[in-house]
Scaffold this active site. Structure first.
Site, PDB file in Angstrom:
ATOM      1  CG  HIS A 122      -1.888   0.835   1.461  1.00  9.61           C
ATOM      2  ND1 HIS A 122      -1.530   2.364   1.670  1.00  9.61           N
ATOM      3  CD2 HIS A 122      -3.428   0.631   1.137  1.00  9.61           C
ATOM      4  CE1 HIS A 122      -2.632   2.792   1.728  1.00  9.61           C
ATOM      5  NE2 HIS A 122      -3.893   2.068   1.570  1.00  9.61           N
ATOM      6  CG  ASP A 199       0.548  -2.368   6.169  1.00  8.32           C
ATOM      7  OD1 ASP A 199      -0.348  -2.436   7.094  1.00  8.32           O
ATOM      8  OD2 ASP A 199       0.803  -1.768   5.172  1.00  8.32           O
ATOM      9  CD  GLN A 202      -6.738  -4.618   4.271  1.00  6.58           C
ATOM     10  OE1 GLN A 202      -7.527  -5.189   4.529  1.00  6.58           O
ATOM     11  NE2 GLN A 202      -7.022  -3.174   3.878  1.00  6.58           N
ATOM     12  CE  LYS A 225      -7.348  -0.075   6.415  1.00  7.15           C
ATOM     13  NZ  LYS A 225      -7.892   0.367   5.345  1.00  7.15           N
ATOM     14  CB  CYS A 372      -3.675   3.397  -1.569  1.00  9.43           C
ATOM     15  SG  CYS A 372      -4.635   4.728  -1.374  1.00  9.43           S
TER      16      CYS A 372
HETATM   17  N1  PLP Z   1      -1.733  -0.721   4.843  1.00  8.89           N
HETATM   18  C1  PLP Z   1      -2.637  -1.458   3.964  1.00  8.89           C
HETATM   19  C2  PLP Z   1      -2.398  -2.890   3.681  1.00  8.89           C
HETATM   20  C3  PLP Z   1      -3.883  -0.896   3.752  1.00  8.89           C
HETATM   21  O1  PLP Z   1      -4.805  -1.697   3.114  1.00  8.89           O
HETATM   22  C4  PLP Z   1      -4.281   0.282   4.295  1.00  8.89           C
HETATM   23  C5  PLP Z   1      -5.515   0.925   3.940  1.00  8.89           C
HETATM   24  O2  PLP Z   1      -6.293   0.411   3.169  1.00  8.89           O
HETATM   25  C6  PLP Z   1      -3.123   0.969   4.968  1.00  8.89           C
HETATM   26  C7  PLP Z   1      -1.895   0.513   5.180  1.00  8.89           C
HETATM   27  C8  PLP Z   1      -3.349   2.469   5.536  1.00  8.89           C
HETATM   28  O3  PLP Z   1      -4.476   2.281   6.737  1.00  8.89           O
HETATM   29  P1  PLP Z   1      -4.867   3.743   7.185  1.00  8.89           P
HETATM   30  O4  PLP Z   1      -5.397   4.552   6.125  1.00  8.89           O
HETATM   31  O5  PLP Z   1      -6.107   3.291   8.134  1.00  8.89           O
HETATM   32  O6  PLP Z   1      -3.945   4.339   7.851  1.00  8.89           O
END
Ligand code: PLP
Length: 413
Positions: A122, A199, A202, A225, A372
């Site tokens: 992401h 990270d 998900q 999430k 993203c």
């Molecule tokens: N990392 C992953 C794999 C994501 O899917 C997302 C959001 O969709 C993020 C990071 C960023 O999360 P946040 O916008 O809640 O900080």
């Protein structure tokens, strides 16, 4: 027994209509809906307890502080961290990764050093490192994926050099649903003395995470999430690492003593929590965790895996369907889970935006676009996908509605 009807009653939004059609909410990887217990807990705290935490001697402040610190303990247990000192509250995954990128690169990296991420990240796990790379002359390298949408972990040693100082990898891809074997990445990295950031945006909502078992050095996730409120997230860091890293932001709460000559910092985790924390949201997050625990992480995982498989099997019956990422939830040879509650697809040459817009008119909320993850789109040679993503409250009937909708739209084109 997984009582889906009673679970759905916990989420009143699921019974609303859009364009006169029952809502089918399949955009859970972007954000989940909130159960009543989370909303009630936050409302009650504002109504009865609200006061700024940590600084007050008065009753309300102490009560709010107790709830806030109890939330930290609930998060600790949830991911099985050793200590509450290792749980830092942030605004979300993005802020947690920015925190580590900034503090780690500032204190541990020099010009020419390298960071390793992957092709399926992401933007939140790319851009913070790129910003530091620009500032310090650091190089961001990326581990490729194969055509099945899996990380080429076998090749990781080709991408690690003596200049690699940190590896930062998504546990689960928000586009492909691929579950990466982070435990294996961590063991390879640790053999070479390299820390690993995970990270887990998900993965935490869908499976039991044990940071001690993963042995990762840092891990980040977002409350919104996983049925919690927006604006709250968690950075887990091993105490030995967090101790070594400098603060990310300055302000109240994070100091020990301030003089004009010198400032010393609070102990962990407060050193990384400048300013008034979102103590209502931490209570909301803790309530969401308790809610998930009541249903049971194993039950949630089994339910969502069943939905994911069901969805993929149904989608395969649609002519010109192109599915991205692993096409089964269990790896055929290793028998390990390989795909999470995310299904990305394209049908023929129907643009993802057209498909998403027309599905919306049928009451079906999916996400379209690059999610993203533009470097991943480049790797796949596409501009975007349609993504359906599942949560503990989704049903096979909703997937049937999705598939019928896609059939109908495909025939229109
Ligand atoms: N990392 C992953 C794999 C994501 O899917 C997302 C959001 O969709 C993020 C990071 C960023 O999360 P946040 O916008 O809640 O900080």
């Amino acid at each position: 027994m997984y009582n889906i009807n009673s679970i759905r009653e916990d989420f009143p939004i699921l019974s609303r209509q859009v364009y006169g059609k029952p809502l089918v909410y399949l955009d859970n990887a972007a954000t989940t809906q909130k159960p009543l217990c989370v909303l009630d807990a936050m409302r009650k705290e504002y109504l009865n307890v609200n006061a700024n935490v940590h600084r007050g001697v008065h009753y309300l402040s102490q009560q709010a502080t107790d709830l806030h610190e109890a939330a930290r303990e609930i998060v600790r247990q949830f991911i099985n961290a050793q200590k509450t000192e290792e749980i830092v509250f942030t605004r979300g995954t993005t802020e947690a990764i920015n925190l580590i990128a900034t503090s780690f690169c500032d204190s541990q990296m020099q010009e020419g050093d390298e960071i390793l991420v992957s092709d399926m990240e992401h933007h939140s796990n790319i851009v913070p490192w790129q910003l530091q790379a620009q500032r310090k002359g650091i190089v961001v390298r990326h581990l490729p994926i194969n055509d099945e949408g899996e990380l080429t972990i076998d090749k990781i040693n080709d991408f690690i050099t003596e200049k690699t100082k940190i590896i930062s990898i998504a546990h689960v891809s928000n586009v492909l649903g691929t579950i990466n074997d982070v435990q294996r990445i961590v063991s390879v990295a640790h053999l070479r003395g390299i820390p690993v950031m995970v990270d887990a945006a998900q993965s935490v909502p869908h499976m039991k995470i044990d940071v001690q078992q993963l042995d990762c050095d840092f891990l980040a996730f977002s409350g919104h999430k996983m049925y919690g409120p927006t604006g709250i997230g968690v950075l887990y860091g091993k105490e030995c690492w967090l101790d070594k890293l400098p603060p990310y932001q300055g302000g109240g709460e994070m100091i020990d003593k301030v003089t004009w000559e010198q400032t010393t910092f609070e102990r962990l985790p407060y050193k990384f929590e400048a300013g008034t924390p979102d103590y209502i949201a931490t209570h909301g997050l803790a309530t969401a965790i308790k809610y998930m625990n009541t249903i049971g992480l194993k039950n949630i995982e089994a339910h969502e895996q069943e939905l994911t498989n069901y969805c993929m099997e149904k989608l395969k019956t649609i002519p010109n369907m192109r599915l991205f990422g692993p096409t089964t939830t269990i790896h055929p040879s290793s028998h390990c889970p390989q795909k999470d509650a995310v299904v990305s697809f394209l049908v023929g040459d129907i643009h993802h935006l057209d498909m998403g817009t027309l599905l919306d008119r049928l009451g079906i909320a999916v996400r379209t676009g690059h999610h993203c993850a533009q470097p991943l789109m480049d790797r796949l040679g596409i501009s975007g996908t349609v993504r359906a993503s599942f949560a503990l409250y989704n049903t096979k009937e909703e997937i049937d509605t999705l598939v019928a909708g896609i059939h109908r739209i495909s025939q229109m084109f």
